[in-house]
Design a protein around this motif. Structure first.
Motif, PDB file in Angstrom:
ATOM      1  N   ALA A   1       0.840  -1.201   0.000  1.00  0.00           N
ATOM      2  CA  ALA A   1       0.000   0.000   0.000  1.00  0.00           C
ATOM      3  C   ALA A   1       0.877   1.254   0.000  1.00  0.00           C
ATOM      4  O   ALA A   1       0.586   2.235  -0.694  1.00  0.00           O
ATOM      5  N   GLY A   2       1.969   1.219   0.770  1.00  0.00           N
ATOM      6  CA  GLY A   2       2.891   2.350   0.800  1.00  0.00           C
ATOM      7  C   GLY A   2       3.656   2.490  -0.500  1.00  0.00           C
ATOM      8  O   GLY A   2       3.843   3.599  -1.004  1.00  0.00           O
ATOM      9  N   LEU A   3       4.081   1.358  -1.064  1.00  0.00           N
ATOM     10  CA  LEU A   3       4.868   1.405  -2.290  1.00  0.00           C
ATOM     11  C   LEU A   3       4.050   1.922  -3.474  1.00  0.00           C
ATOM     12  O   LEU A   3       4.565   2.623  -4.338  1.00  0.00           O
ATOM     13  N   ILE A   4       2.759   1.602  -3.498  1.00  0.00           N
ATOM     14  CA  ILE A   4       1.898   2.124  -4.565  1.00  0.00           C
ATOM     15  C   ILE A   4       1.908   3.650  -4.528  1.00  0.00           C
ATOM     16  O   ILE A   4       2.031   4.318  -5.560  1.00  0.00           O
ATOM     17  N   GLY A   5       1.789   4.217  -3.328  1.00  0.00           N
ATOM     18  CA  GLY A   5       1.826   5.664  -3.211  1.00  0.00           C
ATOM     19  C   GLY A   5       3.188   6.243  -3.543  1.00  0.00           C
ATOM     20  O   GLY A   5       3.292   7.269  -4.229  1.00  0.00           O
ATOM     21  N   TRP A   6       4.236   5.592  -3.073  1.00  0.00           N
ATOM     22  CA  TRP A   6       5.583   6.139  -3.227  1.00  0.00           C
ATOM     23  C   TRP A   6       6.122   5.985  -4.652  1.00  0.00           C
ATOM     24  O   TRP A   6       6.463   6.973  -5.308  1.00  0.00           O
ATOM     25  N   LEU A   7       6.186   4.758  -5.153  1.00  0.00           N
ATOM     26  CA  LEU A   7       6.821   4.514  -6.440  1.00  0.00           C
ATOM     27  C   LEU A   7       5.847   4.479  -7.620  1.00  0.00           C
ATOM     28  O   LEU A   7       6.170   4.988  -8.695  1.00  0.00           O
TER      29      LEU A   7
ATOM     30  N   SER B   1       8.304  -6.134  -0.965  1.00  0.00           N
ATOM     31  CA  SER B   1       7.370  -5.376  -1.796  1.00  0.00           C
ATOM     32  C   SER B   1       8.077  -4.799  -3.025  1.00  0.00           C
ATOM     33  O   SER B   1       7.554  -4.849  -4.143  1.00  0.00           O
ATOM     34  N   ILE B   2       9.273  -4.253  -2.832  1.00  0.00           N
ATOM     35  CA  ILE B   2      10.043  -3.721  -3.967  1.00  0.00           C
ATOM     36  C   ILE B   2      10.347  -4.834  -4.958  1.00  0.00           C
ATOM     37  O   ILE B   2      10.205  -4.663  -6.176  1.00  0.00           O
ATOM     38  N   ASN B   3      10.766  -5.983  -4.433  1.00  0.00           N
ATOM     39  CA  ASN B   3      11.058  -7.127  -5.310  1.00  0.00           C
ATOM     40  C   ASN B   3       9.824  -7.537  -6.113  1.00  0.00           C
ATOM     41  O   ASN B   3       9.920  -7.856  -7.299  1.00  0.00           O
ATOM     42  N   ARG B   4       8.681  -7.516  -5.450  1.00  0.00           N
ATOM     43  CA  ARG B   4       7.433  -7.958  -6.078  1.00  0.00           C
ATOM     44  C   ARG B   4       6.972  -6.984  -7.163  1.00  0.00           C
ATOM     45  O   ARG B   4       6.435  -7.398  -8.184  1.00  0.00           O
ATOM     46  N   TRP B   5       7.204  -5.682  -6.952  1.00  0.00           N
ATOM     47  CA  TRP B   5       6.673  -4.663  -7.849  1.00  0.00           C
ATOM     48  C   TRP B   5       7.668  -4.182  -8.894  1.00  0.00           C
ATOM     49  O   TRP B   5       7.296  -3.422  -9.799  1.00  0.00           O
ATOM     50  N   TRP B   6       8.925  -4.606  -8.799  1.00  0.00           N
ATOM     51  CA  TRP B   6       9.953  -4.031  -9.660  1.00  0.00           C
ATOM     52  C   TRP B   6       9.644  -4.187 -11.149  1.00  0.00           C
ATOM     53  O   TRP B   6       9.709  -3.227 -11.919  1.00  0.00           O
ATOM     54  N   GLU B   7       9.308  -5.387 -11.586  1.00  0.00           N
ATOM     55  CA  GLU B   7       9.030  -5.594 -13.009  1.00  0.00           C
ATOM     56  C   GLU B   7       7.838  -4.752 -13.460  1.00  0.00           C
ATOM     57  O   GLU B   7       7.858  -4.152 -14.547  1.00  0.00           O
ATOM     58  N   ALA B   8       6.791  -4.696 -12.631  1.00  0.00           N
ATOM     59  CA  ALA B   8       5.610  -3.891 -12.980  1.00  0.00           C
ATOM     60  C   ALA B   8       5.977  -2.417 -13.098  1.00  0.00           C
ATOM     61  O   ALA B   8       5.446  -1.699 -13.958  1.00  0.00           O
ATOM     62  N   LEU B   9       6.902  -1.940 -12.258  1.00  0.00           N
ATOM     63  CA  LEU B   9       7.340  -0.540 -12.330  1.00  0.00           C
ATOM     64  C   LEU B   9       8.120  -0.266 -13.611  1.00  0.00           C
ATOM     65  O   LEU B   9       7.977   0.796 -14.224  1.00  0.00           O
TER      66      LEU B   9
ATOM     67  N   SER C   1      19.228   4.819  -0.462  1.00  0.00           N
ATOM     68  CA  SER C   1      19.496   5.592   0.752  1.00  0.00           C
ATOM     69  C   SER C   1      18.803   5.005   1.977  1.00  0.00           C
ATOM     70  O   SER C   1      19.204   5.257   3.112  1.00  0.00           O
ATOM     71  N   LEU C   2      17.756   4.207   1.753  1.00  0.00           N
ATOM     72  CA  LEU C   2      17.046   3.556   2.851  1.00  0.00           C
ATOM     73  C   LEU C   2      17.641   2.188   3.183  1.00  0.00           C
ATOM     74  O   LEU C   2      17.101   1.459   4.008  1.00  0.00           O
ATOM     75  N   GLY C   3      18.757   1.858   2.536  1.00  0.00           N
ATOM     76  CA  GLY C   3      19.386   0.561   2.777  1.00  0.00           C
ATOM     77  C   GLY C   3      18.663  -0.571   2.076  1.00  0.00           C
ATOM     78  O   GLY C   3      18.847  -1.744   2.424  1.00  0.00           O
ATOM     79  N   LEU C   4      17.840  -0.225   1.091  1.00  0.00           N
ATOM     80  CA  LEU C   4      17.098  -1.227   0.327  1.00  0.00           C
ATOM     81  C   LEU C   4      17.786  -1.429  -1.018  1.00  0.00           C
ATOM     82  O   LEU C   4      18.690  -0.679  -1.389  1.00  0.00           O
ATOM     83  N   THR C   5      17.381  -2.441  -1.758  1.00  0.00           N
ATOM     84  CA  THR C   5      17.990  -2.736  -3.048  1.00  0.00           C
ATOM     85  C   THR C   5      16.911  -2.944  -4.104  1.00  0.00           C
ATOM     86  O   THR C   5      15.738  -3.150  -3.771  1.00  0.00           O
ATOM     87  N   VAL C   6      17.329  -2.873  -5.360  1.00  0.00           N
ATOM     88  CA  VAL C   6      16.428  -3.235  -6.454  1.00  0.00           C
ATOM     89  C   VAL C   6      16.830  -4.627  -6.935  1.00  0.00           C
ATOM     90  O   VAL C   6      18.011  -4.970  -6.921  1.00  0.00           O
ATOM     91  N   PRO C   7      15.859  -5.439  -7.334  1.00  0.00           N
ATOM     92  CA  PRO C   7      16.150  -6.825  -7.708  1.00  0.00           C
ATOM     93  C   PRO C   7      16.715  -6.967  -9.124  1.00  0.00           C
ATOM     94  O   PRO C   7      16.171  -7.679  -9.971  1.00  0.00           O
TER      95      PRO C   7
END
Length: 319
Positions: free
Chosen positions: A134-140, A199-207, A254-260
């Motif tokens: 829900a947060g990622l939809i708003g953010w990315l 969530s980022i991993n799940r949505w990356w291709e769709a983005l 910057s949040l210590g997260l990665t893209v898949p």
């Protein structure tokens, strides 16, 4: 004394040349102005898809209204859903004016959605199983939408450009709403951080797919060329995707997260991001309503449309 030839007496070719002169001069085309069929049909397809996507895009977040973790978050996501539905109604109204000369109405738009002739954005066919989604939809997702829509703020079609001014202003708040959710989770427990990363991993291709296929020479599509020719937008799909990377990849890291995508990097010499292309064959299947949640969300939209038919009938009868 020089005679003035009325516009109606001009040939179609002459009308087209005058129309393109207006486009090149930066004039706004209005609903009642003469326009070539290609321009009208391009706008109808673009704006109806945008409007329906706003409405269908509210559904993944609507699922989280009763499950939001706090009252504040519940009120925030409820307001966002309301805004998105309002955007959809505004854009469908713009589309209706374009369709009037063709003898079509909003009912035709909805029937096209239910029959599969009108597609909605690939991202809104996807699942949103966690609060991080829900947060990622708003953010990315909304962040990607802002990049796309601000590219059309100076669109040659006046009613669309004016509608986008309001929509983009509200989308900025939506992106901040989503970012606040992601920041809170990223700064939270180990489990919450893992939820965001999943969530980022799940949505990356769709983005990646959000902006559509790239170069027409490799994808066989020329739709983006038509919108640029008529100055509805100024950038290609790939340019918009690169803008998205430049804005959001640093924020994610910057949040210590990665893209898949282990192959992804910025090529300083080419001045662009190098990345692994998504599965465009899968993209085509998703937008044909074969995505994970396509049928479920269409069923919900159809049920709502049918249940509220009495309101449309009452308004139509003037009672």
């Amino acid at each position: 004394m020089e005679e003035t030839v009325s516009f109606e007496c001009l040939s179609e070719h002459q009308k087209y040349e005058l129309f393109m002169e207006r486009i090149e001069a930066g004039e706004k085309i209005e609903a009642d102005d003469w326009m070539p069929d290609e321009y009208r049909m391009t706008l109808i397809k673009l704006i109806s898809m945008h409007g329906i996507s706003e409405i269908m895009g509210a559904l993944p977040e609507k699922e989280w209204v009763p499950k939001a973790p706090t009252l504040k978050r519940k009120l925030g996501i409820m307001a966002k859903v309301q805004d998105e539905m309002g955007h959809g109604q505004l854009l469908l109204r713009v589309t209706e004016d374009l369709m009037k000369p063709l003898g079509k109405t909003r009912e035709d738009i909805m029937n096209d959605l239910f029959s599969g002739n009108l597609k909605f954005h690939n991202v809104f066919h996807m699942e949103a199983p966690t609060w991080a989604d829900a947060g990622l939809i708003g953010w990315l997702v909304d962040g990607a939408a802002i990049i796309t829509q601000t590219n059309m703020l100076s669109a040659s079609y006046g009613p669309y450009a004016r509608a986008l001014k309001r929509i983009c202003a509200e989308e900025v708040f939506h992106a901040q709403h989503g970012e606040a959710i992601i920041m809170a989770l990223a700064e939270g427990t180990k489990e919450q951080r893992e939820m965001v990363q999943a969530s980022i991993n799940r949505w990356w291709e769709a983005l990646l797919m959000f902006f559509g296929p790239g170069d027409a020479s490799t994808t066989g599509t020329s739709k983006q060329d038509i919108t640029i020719k008529y100055k509805i937008r100024t950038k290609t799909n790939e340019q918009l995707r690169q803008d998205f990377f430049s804005k959001y990849i640093p924020r994610v890291l910057s949040l210590g997260l990665t893209v898949p995508d282990e192959t992804m990097y910025f090529d300083n010499q080419a001045n662009k991001w190098i990345y692994q292309q998504p599965d465009w064959a899968r993209f085509k299947q998703i937008v044909k309503n074969n995505g994970p949640k396509s049928q479920e969300r269409l069923k919900l939209r159809r049920k709502s449309y049918e249940m509220n038919s009495w309101v449309r009938e009452a308004l139509g009868s003037g009672s």
